[in-house]
Structures are given as C-alpha cells and as structure tokens.
Design an enzyme around this catalytic site. Structure first.
Site, PDB file in Angstrom:
ATOM      1  N   GLU A 258      24.379  44.745  31.982  1.00 41.74           N
ATOM      2  CA  GLU A 258      23.562  45.947  31.957  1.00 41.74           C
ATOM      3  C   GLU A 258      23.157  46.175  33.394  1.00 41.74           C
ATOM      4  OE1 GLU A 258      20.281  47.905  32.163  1.00 41.74           O
ATOM      5  OE2 GLU A 258      19.412  46.319  30.948  1.00 41.74           O
ATOM      6  N   CYS A 297      15.531  50.349  34.545  1.00 42.28           N
ATOM      7  CA  CYS A 297      16.959  50.626  34.425  1.00 42.28           C
ATOM      8  C   CYS A 297      17.197  51.933  33.667  1.00 42.28           C
ATOM      9  CB  CYS A 297      17.665  49.460  33.735  1.00 42.28           C
ATOM     10  SG  CYS A 297      16.831  48.905  32.263  1.00 42.28           S
TER      11      CYS A 297
HETATM   12  P1  NDP Z   1      20.602  41.677  41.705  1.00 48.30           P
HETATM   13  O1  NDP Z   1      21.844  42.157  41.106  1.00 48.30           O
HETATM   14  O2  NDP Z   1      20.614  41.287  43.145  1.00 48.30           O
HETATM   15  O3  NDP Z   1      20.010  40.455  40.906  1.00 48.30           O
HETATM   16  C1  NDP Z   1      20.006  40.417  39.519  1.00 48.30           C
HETATM   17  C2  NDP Z   1      19.963  38.982  39.067  1.00 48.30           C
HETATM   18  O4  NDP Z   1      21.157  38.341  39.491  1.00 48.30           O
HETATM   19  C3  NDP Z   1      18.826  38.188  39.679  1.00 48.30           C
HETATM   20  O5  NDP Z   1      18.363  37.266  38.746  1.00 48.30           O
HETATM   21  C4  NDP Z   1      19.493  37.496  40.826  1.00 48.30           C
HETATM   22  O6  NDP Z   1      18.815  36.348  41.225  1.00 48.30           O
HETATM   23  C5  NDP Z   1      20.826  37.167  40.209  1.00 48.30           C
HETATM   24  N1  NDP Z   1      21.870  36.867  41.171  1.00 48.30           N
HETATM   25  C6  NDP Z   1      22.136  37.505  42.317  1.00 48.30           C
HETATM   26  N2  NDP Z   1      23.205  36.927  42.900  1.00 48.30           N
HETATM   27  C7  NDP Z   1      23.588  35.910  42.109  1.00 48.30           C
HETATM   28  C8  NDP Z   1      24.602  34.928  42.186  1.00 48.30           C
HETATM   29  N3  NDP Z   1      25.463  34.893  43.196  1.00 48.30           N
HETATM   30  N4  NDP Z   1      24.692  34.031  41.180  1.00 48.30           N
HETATM   31  C9  NDP Z   1      23.852  34.040  40.151  1.00 48.30           C
HETATM   32  N5  NDP Z   1      22.870  34.935  40.042  1.00 48.30           N
HETATM   33  C10 NDP Z   1      22.744  35.867  41.002  1.00 48.30           C
HETATM   34  O7  NDP Z   1      19.546  42.766  41.452  1.00 48.30           O
HETATM   35  P2  NDP Z   1      18.054  42.807  41.927  1.00 48.30           P
HETATM   36  O8  NDP Z   1      17.228  42.322  40.796  1.00 48.30           O
HETATM   37  O9  NDP Z   1      17.816  42.178  43.240  1.00 48.30           O
HETATM   38  O10 NDP Z   1      17.957  44.345  42.151  1.00 48.30           O
HETATM   39  C11 NDP Z   1      18.787  44.944  43.125  1.00 48.30           C
HETATM   40  C12 NDP Z   1      19.205  46.296  42.657  1.00 48.30           C
HETATM   41  O11 NDP Z   1      19.836  46.222  41.403  1.00 48.30           O
HETATM   42  C13 NDP Z   1      18.073  47.244  42.448  1.00 48.30           C
HETATM   43  O12 NDP Z   1      17.687  47.834  43.634  1.00 48.30           O
HETATM   44  C14 NDP Z   1      18.672  48.208  41.511  1.00 48.30           C
HETATM   45  O13 NDP Z   1      19.437  49.154  42.189  1.00 48.30           O
HETATM   46  C15 NDP Z   1      19.588  47.378  40.659  1.00 48.30           C
HETATM   47  N6  NDP Z   1      18.979  47.015  39.407  1.00 48.30           N
HETATM   48  C16 NDP Z   1      19.369  47.689  38.322  1.00 48.30           C
HETATM   49  C17 NDP Z   1      18.823  47.406  37.121  1.00 48.30           C
HETATM   50  C18 NDP Z   1      19.284  48.103  35.928  1.00 48.30           C
HETATM   51  O14 NDP Z   1      19.095  47.586  34.837  1.00 48.30           O
HETATM   52  N7  NDP Z   1      19.856  49.268  36.021  1.00 48.30           N
HETATM   53  C19 NDP Z   1      17.793  46.394  36.941  1.00 48.30           C
HETATM   54  C20 NDP Z   1      17.436  45.745  38.162  1.00 48.30           C
HETATM   55  C21 NDP Z   1      18.043  46.042  39.326  1.00 48.30           C
HETATM   56  P3  NDP Z   1      17.981  36.304  42.588  1.00 48.30           P
HETATM   57  O15 NDP Z   1      16.831  37.220  42.398  1.00 48.30           O
HETATM   58  O16 NDP Z   1      17.568  34.895  42.665  1.00 48.30           O
HETATM   59  O17 NDP Z   1      18.891  36.729  43.671  1.00 48.30           O
END
Ligand code: NDP
Length: 674
Positions: A258, A297
């Site tokens: 998602e 989201c």
């Molecule tokens: P990310 O995609 O960076 O992170 C989402 C999750 O993935 C976090 O728990 C993160 O952990 C984890 N993650 C990141 N890299 C890895 C990896 N290599 N291996 C395992 N887990 C990983 O999203 P963010 O939450 O930082 O948000 C960034 C952008 O994503 C927002 O600005 C927005 O644009 C979008 N977003 C969209 C959403 C939606 O539902 N539409 C919801 C949230 C964000 P960690 O925090 O430790 O890096």
C-alpha cells in the site's frame, strides 16, 4: 534530558538500542527525543521463534479463541489510551489526529474481534463458499477451505499511523492464526513500541505471536520463504526495492503493498455554490488536507471541480484553510500540528515546488505563515495549488507531496473529470460529492477499475458519513497501480491474505470430517433421544432425526389459506393453477409445508432448544398437492458456541414426498442451551 531508549522485542526478550541506533527528533521542537535500533538484532532467531513457537500456539486456537484474544487486546489498549496520546503528541499529531490513529486502531481491532466471532467458525478451518457437487450421485464433492499459513507475517509500516498502521495489519493476521513481526517506521516507532509493550505485558498473547523491530530490519527479508507474508505501507520507491528482494521473488512470498496514491475528489456538476453538496465538498477537502497535517495515504491530493466552479472553490477553500491554526499539537486551539520530521518537511516542500512548476499556488506560503508554536518544529501551512492545464500537466498527477498539499483542476464535462481522476494511475480512494444518481453511476463505471474504494456523499448521507480519508475495517483498503496493487482489511477478506485457500476434493464423509460441517451424503448418526431434548454439547455433527409422514388434504390447504389470508389462486383455483406452467393444479402453500414440517420434527416439551433464530437457503423443489404426504429429515450440520450458556445449531432440513422426491430443502438455525 536523556533520550528515550526504544527497544525491539525479539525471541522473547526486549533488546535495547545498540550499535547503529538512529536518533529520532521531536516533530514539535526538532530536538533529539529518542533512539532506536540495534545492528546486532538476530533476525533469524526472530523468524524461528515466530515459526516454531508463535505459529503452533496460535494454530491450536480456533477462530473464535483468537477473536476473543483480539477483543481482550483492544480492551487492554483502550485502558492505556492516555499514555499513548501523551507520547503521540511528539510525532506532531493533535488530539483529533490521535482519535484517528489510536482510537481508530483499537476500533479496528474490536471490529475484527466481532467479525471473527460472527462470520468465522469456532474451528481451525474456514470454509470458502459452499460444497461443490462434482459427481452425478454426490459421492465425490469439492470444498474450498482456508487454513493459516505456517510462516510469519512481516509488517513494515509507515510513520504516519504508528498505532492504526500496526493494528489494521495485526488484527487480521492474528485472527488468521499467523504470528507477526512488526517493523514500524523509525520516525514514530516510540508510539508503536509503547502499544506493543501494553499488548505483551497483558499476557494475552501466546509467546512468539508478536515481535517488534525498532530501527532497521537488517536482512530479515532475505530469509523469508513461501509460507511467509510481507505487508508493506510506505513509499513506492521502498516498495519496489523490497518486492525485488531475491528471496521474495524466488519463493513467491506474498507481498501486499500500500503506497503513494494521488487520490482525487470530484465535485459533481450539480453541486453548485448554494447547495448542501458544495459546502460538504469544501468541508471534506479542508479536513483531508489538514488532518494529520496531510500525512495520510488516503488524503485528497487532487481536487477536480467543474471549470465554472473553480473560482468559487478557491474562495471557499481559502476561507476555510485560513481558519486553521497551526502550531504545538498539545495546544487546544491548534487545528493542525507538525509533519513528522524535518526530513519530511524538506521532502514536502521539494514536492510542492515540483507541483508549483505546473500549477499556481493560490493559498499558503511556507515562507510566511502564522505559526503558534516553536519555530524549530516541522511545521508547514496548508498549500492549495490551481492547475489551469491539467491535461498536459504531469507532476500534479504523479507527485505525492505527503503533507497538507492539494491541487485544484477544472473539468469540462463528466468524461473529462473521470479521465483526470484516472490520470492518478491507480488510487486508494476517489470521492464524489453529488446528489445526482446518474452522475454517481457514470463516475463509478468510469473510475472503479482505477480505485480500491469510491466514496460518494451528499445531503442524505453527510450527517453519518465516515469521511473520504477513513479506511474502515469492514471495507477493503488498498488500490491498483500506483497505490501498490495490494488490499487489506475488508472484514474476513483481509484475514484471507494470511491463509492459504485449498480446494479439497473427496467423499461427503471425508469433507464433513475436515470441515466440521455436515454435507448431504455423509453418514447420519442416530442419537440416543430426540435431538431437541439434547443439549448443545451433547449433539454430534451428523446427528439425524427422521420423522413420521403426514398427508396433506384439500381441507388443510383451504384452512391454511383462510386462516392466514393467503388465498393466492395457485392454492384456491384449480383451473387458474393448472394454467400456471409450474403447477399441476391447486398446490399446498410452501409455508404450510414448513409449518407442517415443524409440527413433525419439534419436541413440544420445555428443553434445551431456546429459540428458532432463522432459516437460510430455502428452496421449494416440487409442488405438493392434496393427497401427497411429506416427511422430514433433520440433521445437525454445524455448531457454533456463542457463550458459556448457549450455542447456535445449524440444521440441514429436507422434506420429501411419498415417492422420496425432494420437496423442499433449507437450513434451520436454533439457539440451544449448553
Ligand atoms: P518509506 O517507504 O521510506 O518507509 C516505509 C517503511 O519502510 C518504514 O517502516 C521504513 O523504515 C521501511 N523501510 C525503508 N527502507 C527499508 C529497507 N531497506 N528494508 C526494510 N524496511 C525499510 O516511507 P516513509 O515512511 O519514510 O515515508 C516516505 C514517503 O512515503 C512519504 O513522504 C510519502 O510520500 C510516502 N508514504 C506514503 C504512504 C501511503 O500510504 N500512501 C504512507 C507513508 C508514506 P524506516 O523508517 O526505519 O526507514
């Protein structure tokens, strides 16, 4: 002040931050607040613990046991809500935002607890659909069943909903009977950690059912196999990177995603200024832009309005947005708090600048706004853009500024509105505000294939509607294309993501045993006494009563007709009935047959049968005429314990005539004392 130490819970022990820990800043002040992560975390032992301890313990329980467990967990979290609120302010969220994240998460768990009890069996096998007749004589049948996956669910969550984001995945996973390892986004993981502590400290969960990774996940995904599931929420970039993990591809590991979504809200052509719908639209858009500071989201990123109404929408939205007080989320006057981090603020401003290349900013200047709080926090104002050329523009349809940012665009006609909405290339939700049923139908037919959910609101539903941006546990959440192609929740549908559907083929006897659900053709059991004299616990699946037969006379039919008032011609007029292609002449009422059937099978004395609570799947197969006689077979098909005092018995009932031909068939529900 010393930093909060945010731990992981791995293989039965809390592991404090260590080597490689990350520092987390307060969203309100920007000052370091907590630290989380430990490079030495043994991810393989976490997976082993879940698979070999948590999974078997959960699978021993029935769906109802697990549903009761969810209810107890939700009650426990509810009792500790204030502690979660207090901590959650630090993420920049207001009290109103907490209601969505914390109360919304707990509410979601309660709904799954209740659905588990009402819609799933008190056994370990979930039946998906009815038995299929695969042979002429019914000696070989098919039945789809769902059983829990034997692996572990790895939940990777976004920062914006540290509690709801965890619970909306955890509830269906545990209900399915699968252990979970939760990895919240580091920026807000301290709130998730507290919620996990509350659940684990309660002692409600079996060991290994729930583990937590605060900080980096290490190489956990490299160790996943075909019985595991990854459920991810976050950015499209991370989703793409993770779903390409070789172990995930090689082992066909389920990957539910998602991600970013350019959700739209369409103002119907009928909803002109002065209508309740116009005001409703402005209210919904304002709420979606500012709740959680737009870090949702499902937030409305694209506002699609008739060209003639564009100026009116800009004026009305600007007037409402101007009233939003921005600042410290703890202050009661604050309507919008901070973004989660300075990193997110920089990202939002960068994305807003990209959108600004194609659209004019008509409200909200990030360089000059009235801030009622510490200037060092991650605050931005709501920003409304207007794009005059939405057909040629690109960024407004593909760039998600994950904050209080939205772009308004005009449409020429409804087809144009639909085309613009679909430029999002797959969304979690599109909303439509209209009172016109034709507009609603056309927009649904035009956009449904691009959306996981379509929310339609008008004057009739607005008082009770749940909001464009609220995913509900009863409804699916997820969307095609850019939204990730995943699906979550949707009641029992969401539980099935953590189970394997298998087509079981075999004899009625075998299928009855596997499914705890008697199917016709399986052996009948003769009980020691009339089944209505036997308590819930004494009845066996397959226990059967064969009644005596009763002959139906013309006087019975006429008496029933006059007594009930049902003097339909097929029962009263021989010639008219004979002209009807379904009847040989006057026939007995179907309800007369049901009443006589009850008269044949009930045991009249006070006993364990407390009430007749329903009747399902009634079919009349062959007409009954005066002179025919009927008899009944009553078989215990399924039993569902409701509480310590009583349970529901589902009986399979057939009525046959003097030639053993099937006259009617149905399932009868009774509530029986234990
Ligand atoms: P990310 O995609 O960076 O992170 C989402 C999750 O993935 C976090 O728990 C993160 O952990 C984890 N993650 C990141 N890299 C890895 C990896 N290599 N291996 C395992 N887990 C990983 O999203 P963010 O939450 O930082 O948000 C960034 C952008 O994503 C927002 O600005 C927005 O644009 C979008 N977003 C969209 C959403 C939606 O539902 N539409 C919801 C949230 C964000 P960690 O925090 O430790 O890096």
């Amino acid at each position: 002040m010393s930093l909060h130490q945010i731990s992981s819970f791995a293989a039965g022990a809390w592991i404090a931050p260590g080597n490689g820990a990350r520092t987390i800043a307060s969203a309100i002040t920007g000052a370091p607040f907590a630290t989380a992560g430990n490079a030495a975390l043994d991810v393989q032992s976490m997976l082993d613990f879940a698979r070999s301890t948590g999974g078997p313990a959960l699978r021993k329980l029935t769906f109802h046991d697990r549903a009761r467990m969810l209810k107890a967990l939700a009650q426990e979290l509810s009792a500790h809500k204030q502690a979660l609120y207090d901590l959650s302010f630090e993420t920049g969220a207001t009290q109103k935002d907490h209601l969505i994240d914390i109360d919304g998460g707990i509410g979601t768990m309660f709904v799954f607890a209740s659905k588990g009890r009402r819609e799933m069996p008190d056994s370990q096998v979930y039946l998906d659909g009815d038995a299929e007749q695969l042979s002429r004589n019914g000696t070989f049948l098919g039945q789809h069943i769902c059983t829990p996956l034997l692996g572990v669910a790895v939940h990777i969550n976004a920062f914006n909903f540290p509690v709801w984001g965890m619970l909306e995945k955890l509830a269906p996973t545990l209900l399915a009977g699968v252990p979970a390892i939760v990895k919240p986004a580091t920026n807000s993981c301290y709130v998730t950690e507290l919620a996990v502590r509350i659940m684990l400290d309660s002692g409600i969960l079996p060991a290994g059912a729930l583990q937590l990774v605060s900080g980096g996940l290490g190489d956990m995904l490299d160790h996943l196999g075909c019985q595991d599931v990854v459920s991810f929420t976050g950015s499209a970039d991370t989703a793409l990177k993770l779903r390409k993990t070789p172990a995930i591809l090689q082992n066909s590991v389920r990957f539910v995603a998602e991600q970013d979504s350019l959700n739209a809200s369409i103002l119907g052509p009928d909803a002109v200024p002065g209508t309740p719908e116009f005001d409703l639209f402005v209210k919904e858009v304002t709420r979606e832009m500012t709740t959680k500071a737009g870090q949702k989201c499902t937030a409305i990123r694209r506002i699609i309005a008739p060209e003639a109404q564009v100026n009116a929408v800009i004026d009305a939205l600007s007037a409402r947005l101007a009233k939003i007080t921005i600042g410290d989320p703890r202050a009661e006057t604050t309507r919008m708090g901070a973004l989660v981090s300075k990193g997110q603020k920089a990202d939002v401003l960068e994305k807003a600048a990209l959108i600004g290349q194609e659209a004019e900013r008509v409200f909200g200047n990030p360089d000059a706004f009235d801030l009622q709080g510490p200037e060092t926090g991650a605050f931005v104002p709501p920003m409304l853009f207007h794009c005059a050329n939405p057909d040629t523009a690109l960024r407004i349809h593909d760039t998600e500024a994950f904050g209080p940012v939205s772009t308004l665009m005009g449409y020429r006609d409804l087809n144009h509105a639909v085309a613009l909405a679909n430029r999002g290339q797959g969304s979690l939700v599109t909303s439509l505000i209209t009172h016109d049923t034709n507009v609603a139908r056309d927009v649904v037919m035009g956009t449904a294939a691009y959306n996981g959910r379509i929310y339609i609101n008008d004057r009739d539903s607005m008082a009770e509607s749940t909001g464009h941006g609220s995913p509900l546990p009863h409804m699916i959440h997820g969307g095609p294309g850019r939204a990730g192609g995943g699906e979550e929740m949707g009641g029992v549908r969401g539980v099935k993501h953590y189970m394997q559907r298998t087509a079981i083929q075999g004899s009625p006897r075998i299928l009855t045993e596997i499914s705890s659900n008697w199917v016709p053709g399986a052996p009948e059991i003769k009980g020691p006494a009339h089944p209505f004299t036997r308590k819930f616990g004494e009845l066996s699946i397959g226990e059967t009563l064969h009644t005596a037969s009763r002959t139906i006379s013309l006087a019975d039919i006429e008496h029933f007709a006059n007594f009930t008032g049902d003097t339909f011609y097929a029962h009263m007029d021989e010639d008219a009935a004979a002209r009807n292609p379904f009847f040989p002449g006057r026939v007995a009422h179907g309800y007369l047959l049901l009443s006589f059937a009850a008269g044949l099978f009930v045991e009249p004395n006070e006993g364990p049968v407390l009430a007749n609570t329903g009747l399902d799947g009634l079919r009349f197969m062959k007409p009954v005429v005066a002179g025919d006689s009927i008899k009944v077979r009553l078989t215990v098909k399924k039993k569902t314990l409701r509480n310590d005092e009583y349970g529901e018995v589902r009986w399979h009932v057939t009525l046959t005539n003097q030639d053993d031909e099937l006259v009617a068939e149905y399932e009868l529900l009774t509530m029986n004392a234990c």
